[in-house]
Motif scaffolding. Structure first.
Motif, PDB file in Angstrom:
ATOM      1  N   ASP A  17      -8.654  10.433  -1.866  1.00 29.00           N
ATOM      2  CA  ASP A  17      -9.665  11.209  -2.597  1.00 29.00           C
ATOM      3  C   ASP A  17     -10.774  11.704  -1.664  1.00 29.00           C
ATOM      4  O   ASP A  17     -11.227  12.832  -1.770  1.00 29.00           O
ATOM      5  CB  ASP A  17     -10.293  10.353  -3.708  1.00 29.00           C
ATOM      6  N   GLU A  46       0.825  -1.215   0.000  1.00 29.39           N
ATOM      7  CA  GLU A  46       0.000   0.000   0.000  1.00 29.39           C
ATOM      8  C   GLU A  46       0.860   1.266   0.000  1.00 29.39           C
ATOM      9  O   GLU A  46       1.986   1.273   0.496  1.00 29.39           O
ATOM     10  CB  GLU A  46      -0.888   0.017   1.265  1.00 29.39           C
ATOM     11  N   CYS A  47       0.295   2.328  -0.547  1.00 28.81           N
ATOM     12  CA  CYS A  47       0.992   3.609  -0.568  1.00 28.81           C
ATOM     13  C   CYS A  47       0.248   4.573   0.350  1.00 28.81           C
ATOM     14  O   CYS A  47      -0.837   5.048   0.015  1.00 28.81           O
ATOM     15  CB  CYS A  47       0.994   4.118  -2.015  1.00 28.81           C
ATOM     16  N   THR A  59      -0.881   8.705  -3.446  1.00 26.99           N
ATOM     17  CA  THR A  59      -1.102   7.773  -2.344  1.00 26.99           C
ATOM     18  C   THR A  59      -2.577   7.356  -2.355  1.00 26.99           C
ATOM     19  O   THR A  59      -3.437   8.130  -2.757  1.00 26.99           O
ATOM     20  CB  THR A  59      -0.755   8.417  -0.979  1.00 26.99           C
ATOM     21  N   THR A  60      -2.826   6.136  -1.922  1.00 26.29           N
ATOM     22  CA  THR A  60      -4.208   5.669  -1.929  1.00 26.29           C
ATOM     23  C   THR A  60      -4.933   6.063  -0.641  1.00 26.29           C
ATOM     24  O   THR A  60      -6.118   6.361  -0.655  1.00 26.29           O
ATOM     25  CB  THR A  60      -4.260   4.133  -2.090  1.00 26.29           C
ATOM     26  N   ARG A  61      -4.187   6.078   0.458  1.00 28.47           N
ATOM     27  CA  ARG A  61      -4.790   6.441   1.736  1.00 28.47           C
ATOM     28  C   ARG A  61      -3.877   7.462   2.386  1.00 28.47           C
ATOM     29  O   ARG A  61      -2.660   7.428   2.184  1.00 28.47           O
ATOM     30  CB  ARG A  61      -4.874   5.188   2.609  1.00 28.47           C
ATOM     31  N   SER A  74       6.357   5.501  -7.505  1.00 35.30           N
ATOM     32  CA  SER A  74       5.153   4.729  -7.854  1.00 35.30           C
ATOM     33  C   SER A  74       5.545   3.459  -8.593  1.00 35.30           C
ATOM     34  O   SER A  74       4.995   2.377  -8.331  1.00 35.30           O
ATOM     35  CB  SER A  74       4.232   5.544  -8.762  1.00 35.30           C
ATOM     36  N   LYS A  92       5.090  -0.458  -7.207  1.00 33.37           N
ATOM     37  CA  LYS A  92       4.311  -1.482  -7.927  1.00 33.37           C
ATOM     38  C   LYS A  92       5.195  -2.651  -8.324  1.00 33.37           C
ATOM     39  O   LYS A  92       4.872  -3.810  -8.074  1.00 33.37           O
ATOM     40  CB  LYS A  92       3.658  -0.873  -9.161  1.00 33.37           C
ATOM     41  N   PRO A 146      -9.267   7.232   2.653  1.00 34.87           N
ATOM     42  CA  PRO A 146      -8.827   7.223   1.256  1.00 34.87           C
ATOM     43  C   PRO A 146      -8.491   8.652   0.819  1.00 34.87           C
ATOM     44  O   PRO A 146      -9.230   9.591   1.160  1.00 34.87           O
ATOM     45  CB  PRO A 146     -10.054   6.689   0.501  1.00 34.87           C
TER      46      PRO A 146
END
Ligand SMILES: Nc1ncnc2c1ncn2[C@@H]1O[C@H](COP(=O)(O)OP(=O)(O)OP(=O)(O)O)[C@@H](O)[C@H]1O
Ligand SMILES: [Mg+2]
Length: 269
Positions: free
Chosen positions: A234, A36-37, A216-218, A192, A196, A232
């Protein structure tokens, strides 16, 4: 269910400064899943670097727990630090500082492999070249001293030194802050890609929410030693709940309206 790669439970540390108690990290709970990022964002002095120093065992916490893949590493010391550092690596704002100025980049990375006893001696040079190529550098950069490459190239080399041991978690503390904006974008792209390709979790620390939210996702928002909001990326940006998050999103830290697309990586800057 797979264990989080990192879990901090009620982590605390204080400093006594001119007779005043500073609660630099004041009951932090976070978890980061494998691969996770996670972005950690907050204003200057809110405790981001101190938290990173606790997680990487550069400093002891006063209380709380740090778990890496469910293993309690809160007080890990001595020879056990080796297997811990193989799992958790950190890159700092000043890349030059992570190298011995008298040693070539290649020698420094080679030493890391030696210290961890990774690979056969004869194969190590090849692994150094592979790590350098992974970050957009080449075998030729292995022969240079840290002072003989640009800031962006040195940050790439610092990343090569960290990922050569294939950590499960890479902590990046303001790794782009000292770089030009165009080079910043390249390093973000590179991170990134590494995250991955190596299936590595990332804890990306920055005061710059516009940058953090892009990849970042979270994310967690830190203020006065505490995580005041998490979720999250967003959602946190679209619907901030805490006053401090709103402040970070306000004119002090303008967020570009356009989508977060960076230019593709061009030759290493
Ligand atoms: N070794 C120390 N001794 C005393 N106080 C410290 C020490 N390290 C950090 N602090 C204090 O702890 C607080 C948190 O500092 P920290 O460096 O973690 O903030 P930060 O969020 O990383 O800030 P920045 O964005 O400027 O890097 C600050 O008030 C700082 O002055
Ligand atoms: Mg800091």
């Amino acid at each position: 269910m797979t264990a989080p790669v990192l879990e901090c439970q009620d982590l605390k540390v204080s400093f006594l400064k001119k007779n005043r108690l500073i609660k630099a990290v004041d009951g932090v709970n976070i978890h980061i899943d494998p691969g996770e990022c996670f972005g950690l964002v907050g204003g200057s002095g809110c405790g981001k670097s101190t938290l990173a120093r606790l997680i990487t065992r550069l400093k002891d916490s006063d209380s709380g727990k740090i778990l890496v893949e469910n293993e309690d590493v809160t007080r890990v010391k001595g020879k056990d630090l080796k297997s811990f550092y193989r799992k958790v690596q950190m890159v700092f704002q000043d890349p030059v500082g992570s190298f011995d100025p008298r040693k070539t980049i290649g020698k420094s990375i080679l030493e890391v492999l030696g210290n961890f006893g990774l690979a056969k001696k004869a194969d190590r040079k090849e692994l150094v070249t592979e790590a350098l190529e992974m970050v957009g550098l080449s075998a030729e950069h292995a022969l240079r001293l840290p002072g003989q490459i640009s800031g962006g190239q040195c940050q790439r080399a610092a990343l090569a030194k960290a990922v050569v041991v294939r950590p499960k978690l890479l902590i990046c503390d303001e790794v782009t802050s000292a770089l030009d904006v165009s080079v910043q974008a390249q390093i973000i792209d590179l991170l990134s890609e590494l995250q991955k390709n190596l299936n590595m979790a990332l804890l990306f620390i920055s005061h710059d929410l516009s940058l953090v939210r892009c990849f970042t996702t979270r994310l967690g928002v830190m203020h006065d030693g505490r995580i005041v909001e998490t979720g999250p990326a967003d959602e946190v940006v679209a619907n901030p709940q805490h006053e401090h998050t709103k402040l970070l999103l306000s004119s002090l830290f303008p967020i570009p309206k356009r989508s977060c697309e960076f230019e593709p990586i061009s030759p290493a800057a």
